[in-house]
Write a protein that holds these residues in place. Structure first.
Motif, short mmCIF file in Angstrom:
data_model
loop_
_atom_site.label_atom_id
_atom_site.label_comp_id
_atom_site.label_asym_id
_atom_site.label_seq_id
_atom_site.Cartn_x
_atom_site.Cartn_y
_atom_site.Cartn_z
N ALA A 126 17.10 15.03 -2.14
CA ALA A 126 17.26 14.03 -1.08
C ALA A 126 18.66 13.43 -1.13
N LYS A 127 19.10 12.85 -0.02
CA LYS A 127 20.38 12.15 0.01
C LYS A 127 20.13 10.71 0.42
N LEU A 128 20.72 9.79 -0.34
CA LEU A 128 20.68 8.39 0.06
C LEU A 128 21.68 8.18 1.18
N ASP A 136 17.29 6.15 3.86
CA ASP A 136 18.18 5.09 4.36
C ASP A 136 17.96 3.81 3.54
N ILE A 137 18.99 3.43 2.76
CA ILE A 137 18.84 2.24 1.90
C ILE A 137 19.65 1.07 2.44
N SER A 138 20.18 1.20 3.65
CA SER A 138 21.11 0.17 4.16
C SER A 138 20.46 -1.20 4.34
N THR A 154 28.30 -4.74 3.33
CA THR A 154 29.32 -3.93 4.00
C THR A 154 30.74 -4.46 3.76
N HIS A 155 31.70 -3.57 3.98
CA HIS A 155 33.11 -3.97 3.86
C HIS A 155 33.38 -5.16 4.80
N ALA A 156 32.84 -5.09 6.03
CA ALA A 156 33.11 -6.15 7.03
C ALA A 156 32.50 -7.48 6.59
N GLY A 174 41.75 -4.06 4.33
CA GLY A 174 42.64 -2.90 4.31
C GLY A 174 41.90 -1.57 4.26
N ILE A 175 40.57 -1.62 4.29
CA ILE A 175 39.80 -0.37 4.21
C ILE A 175 39.59 0.20 5.61
N ALA A 176 40.05 1.39 5.84
CA ALA A 176 39.76 2.13 7.08
C ALA A 176 40.00 1.27 8.33
N TYR A 177 39.12 1.43 9.33
CA TYR A 177 39.19 0.66 10.58
C TYR A 177 37.95 -0.22 10.67
N ARG A 178 38.02 -1.20 11.57
CA ARG A 178 36.92 -2.16 11.66
C ARG A 178 35.57 -1.45 11.90
N ASN A 197 32.41 -1.99 9.54
CA ASN A 197 31.15 -2.60 10.00
C ASN A 197 29.94 -1.94 9.37
N ARG A 198 30.04 -0.65 9.04
CA ARG A 198 28.88 0.08 8.50
C ARG A 198 29.04 0.45 7.03
N GLY A 199 30.27 0.78 6.62
CA GLY A 199 30.51 1.26 5.25
C GLY A 199 30.17 0.19 4.23
N LEU A 222 29.87 -1.21 -0.04
CA LEU A 222 30.47 -1.19 -1.39
C LEU A 222 29.86 -0.06 -2.23
N GLY A 223 28.54 0.02 -2.26
CA GLY A 223 27.88 1.02 -3.10
C GLY A 223 28.10 2.44 -2.58
N GLY A 224 28.11 2.60 -1.26
CA GLY A 224 28.34 3.92 -0.68
C GLY A 224 29.70 4.46 -1.04
N ALA A 241 29.68 5.41 -4.72
CA ALA A 241 28.90 6.63 -4.98
C ALA A 241 29.64 7.86 -4.48
N HIS A 242 30.32 7.72 -3.36
CA HIS A 242 31.07 8.85 -2.79
C HIS A 242 32.24 9.22 -3.71
N ALA A 243 32.88 8.19 -4.29
CA ALA A 243 33.92 8.37 -5.33
C ALA A 243 35.12 9.20 -4.87
C1 LIG Z 1 38.11 7.75 9.12
C2 LIG Z 1 37.72 7.14 7.81
C3 LIG Z 1 38.66 6.40 7.11
C4 LIG Z 1 38.34 5.83 5.89
N1 LIG Z 1 39.29 5.11 5.24
C5 LIG Z 1 39.00 4.56 4.05
C6 LIG Z 1 39.97 3.79 3.34
O1 LIG Z 1 41.10 3.57 3.79
N2 LIG Z 1 39.61 3.28 2.13
C7 LIG Z 1 38.36 3.48 1.60
O2 LIG Z 1 38.11 3.00 0.51
N3 LIG Z 1 37.43 4.17 2.27
C8 LIG Z 1 37.70 4.71 3.47
N4 LIG Z 1 36.74 5.40 4.13
C9 LIG Z 1 35.39 5.56 3.54
C10 LIG Z 1 34.49 4.37 3.93
O3 LIG Z 1 34.86 3.24 3.18
C11 LIG Z 1 32.99 4.67 3.68
O4 LIG Z 1 32.31 3.54 4.04
C12 LIG Z 1 32.58 4.95 2.28
O5 LIG Z 1 33.28 6.02 1.70
C13 LIG Z 1 31.10 5.36 2.21
O6 LIG Z 1 30.31 4.24 2.35
P1 LIG Z 1 28.96 4.31 3.15
O7 LIG Z 1 28.21 3.05 2.88
O8 LIG Z 1 29.20 4.67 4.56
O9 LIG Z 1 28.18 5.50 2.38
P2 LIG Z 1 27.38 6.75 2.95
O10 LIG Z 1 28.25 7.56 3.84
O11 LIG Z 1 26.07 6.32 3.50
O12 LIG Z 1 27.11 7.54 1.59
C14 LIG Z 1 28.17 8.14 0.88
C15 LIG Z 1 27.59 8.82 -0.37
O13 LIG Z 1 27.12 7.84 -1.27
C16 LIG Z 1 25.71 7.98 -1.52
N5 LIG Z 1 25.22 6.61 -1.60
C17 LIG Z 1 25.33 5.64 -0.65
N6 LIG Z 1 24.92 4.46 -1.13
C18 LIG Z 1 24.53 4.69 -2.42
C19 LIG Z 1 24.01 3.85 -3.45
N7 LIG Z 1 23.85 2.53 -3.28
N8 LIG Z 1 23.73 4.42 -4.63
C20 LIG Z 1 23.92 5.74 -4.85
N9 LIG Z 1 24.39 6.59 -3.91
C21 LIG Z 1 24.68 6.05 -2.71
C22 LIG Z 1 25.19 8.83 -0.39
O14 LIG Z 1 24.08 9.59 -0.78
C23 LIG Z 1 26.39 9.71 -0.09
O15 LIG Z 1 26.42 10.78 -1.01
C24 LIG Z 1 37.03 5.98 5.35
C25 LIG Z 1 36.06 6.71 6.06
C26 LIG Z 1 36.38 7.29 7.27
C27 LIG Z 1 35.33 8.06 8.01
#
Ligand SMILES: Cc1cc2nc3c(=O)[nH]c(=O)nc-3n(C[C@H](O)[C@H](O)[C@H](O)COP(=O)(O)OP(=O)(O)OC[C@H]3O[C@@H](n4cnc5c(N)ncnc54)[C@H](O)[C@@H]3O)c2cc1C
Length: 275
Positions: free
Chosen positions: A28-30, A53-55, A77-79, A100-104, A108-110, A112-114, A117-119
């Protein structure tokens, strides 16, 4: 391209989320904000049978103060950090970094934990948590374990998280009155990932002196010798030779241009923190 078909589930509690993870045995994917997972699904780089979906998990959405640390839920969320929605985060290093992270739209959705985790090696939170010496609260089937941010990321897109675990929260230190934070990154344009970045954190009340560089090939790296020198001498302690030598040690695979870019990011970060 469109994502391959998957089932979608939205658990109501952390316990249910962990059960769902276990049930699917690592396949599964979170999903938190979906800002990195969404593109991976659409490109079919990820083809999970089910997305969890853990949001909205209440346990992951709060910010509290515990034992002299701030506990920031992983699904904040970042926002929300940028906007100071949570009073405890106002004026903190996290609030300084978030805009300074990405665009608004992404902020709005991204979450801290995501992001952690993405790393992505160039991500802002990955560097920030190492710079601050934060601790990750990781929930799994056997309960919670606390993991220092320093050892959490093991390489690009590789972490110490197990398949049946999730990041529940991040614990960050609360600054004393003399705490000083700096953060500087080079990006080609606003909203893009960093090419070189630095976070610096000094707090005389706890004897903390940390300088971390990011946007490397893998995890952020600390510059402990320079940090100790700066803690003793302040900005005049910024020795170019020591900086170059320490950077060379953590950037062996990078060329001269990148070392210079990182060196400038460190100098500007320190000037911001202590200037
Ligand atoms: C165009 C673009 C520009 C960006 N620019 C930047 C930037 O300048 N700086 C920056 O830092 N980031 C940037 N990002 C990344 C952004 O910050 C994302 O929000 C972030 O990488 C993922 O967060 P998310 O909550 O959307 O995670 P998701 O996309 O939902 O998940 C990402 C991964 O993490 C896992 N996951 C999610 N939450 C958890 C949790 N709590 N525990 C364990 N695993 C989890 C998921 O299974 C998935 O594998 C950018 C992204 C895009 C699309």
């Amino acid at each position: 391209m469109k994502a391959a078909a998957f089932d979608y589930t939205r658990p109501g509690s952390l316990k249910e989320a962990l059960l769902a993870l276990r049930e699917h045995d690592g396949r599964a994917k979170l999903m938190a904000g979906g800002q990195s997972l969404g593109p991976m699904l659409n490109l079919r780089l990820a083809r999970p049978p089910v997305v969890i979906d853990i949001s909205g998990l209440p346990e992951l959405r709060t910010v509290t103060r515990q034992d002299g640390m701030l506990r920031v839920g992983a699904a904040v969320t970042h926002a929300e950090i940028e906007d100071g929605v949570h009073e405890l985060l106002r004026g903190t290093p996290l609030q300084q970094v978030a805009p300074g992270i990405a665009y608004r739209a992404i902020r709005n959705r991204g979450t801290l934990g995501g992001s952690l985790a993405h790393a992505d090696p160039a991500a802002d939170w990955v560097l920030t948590v190492v710079g601050l010496g934060a601790t990750l609260e990781i929930a799994g089937p056997d309960g919670v374990r606390m993991l220092p941010a320093d050892g959490y990321m093991q390489g690009a897109y590789t972490t110490a998280l197990r398949d049946d675990e999730l990041i529940a929260a991040v614990h960050v230190p609360v600054a004393g009155p003399a705490g000083r934070w700096g953060y500087y990154k080079f990006c080609r344009k606003t909203g893009e990932f960093a090419e070189a970045s630095c976070a610096a954190w000094f707090d005389p009340s706890t004897g903390t002196a940390r300088i971390a560089v990011g946007a490397l090939d893998g995890a952020p790296r600390l510059l402990p010798q320079l940090a100790a020198r700066i803690a003793q001498q302040g900005l005049p302690g910024l020795d170019e030779t020591l900086l170059a030598d320490e950077l060379a040690g953590v950037m062996q695979d990078k060329d001269e241009h990148h070392r210079k870019l990182h060196g400038t990011a460190v100098a500007r970060c320190l000037a911001q923190a202590l200037g």
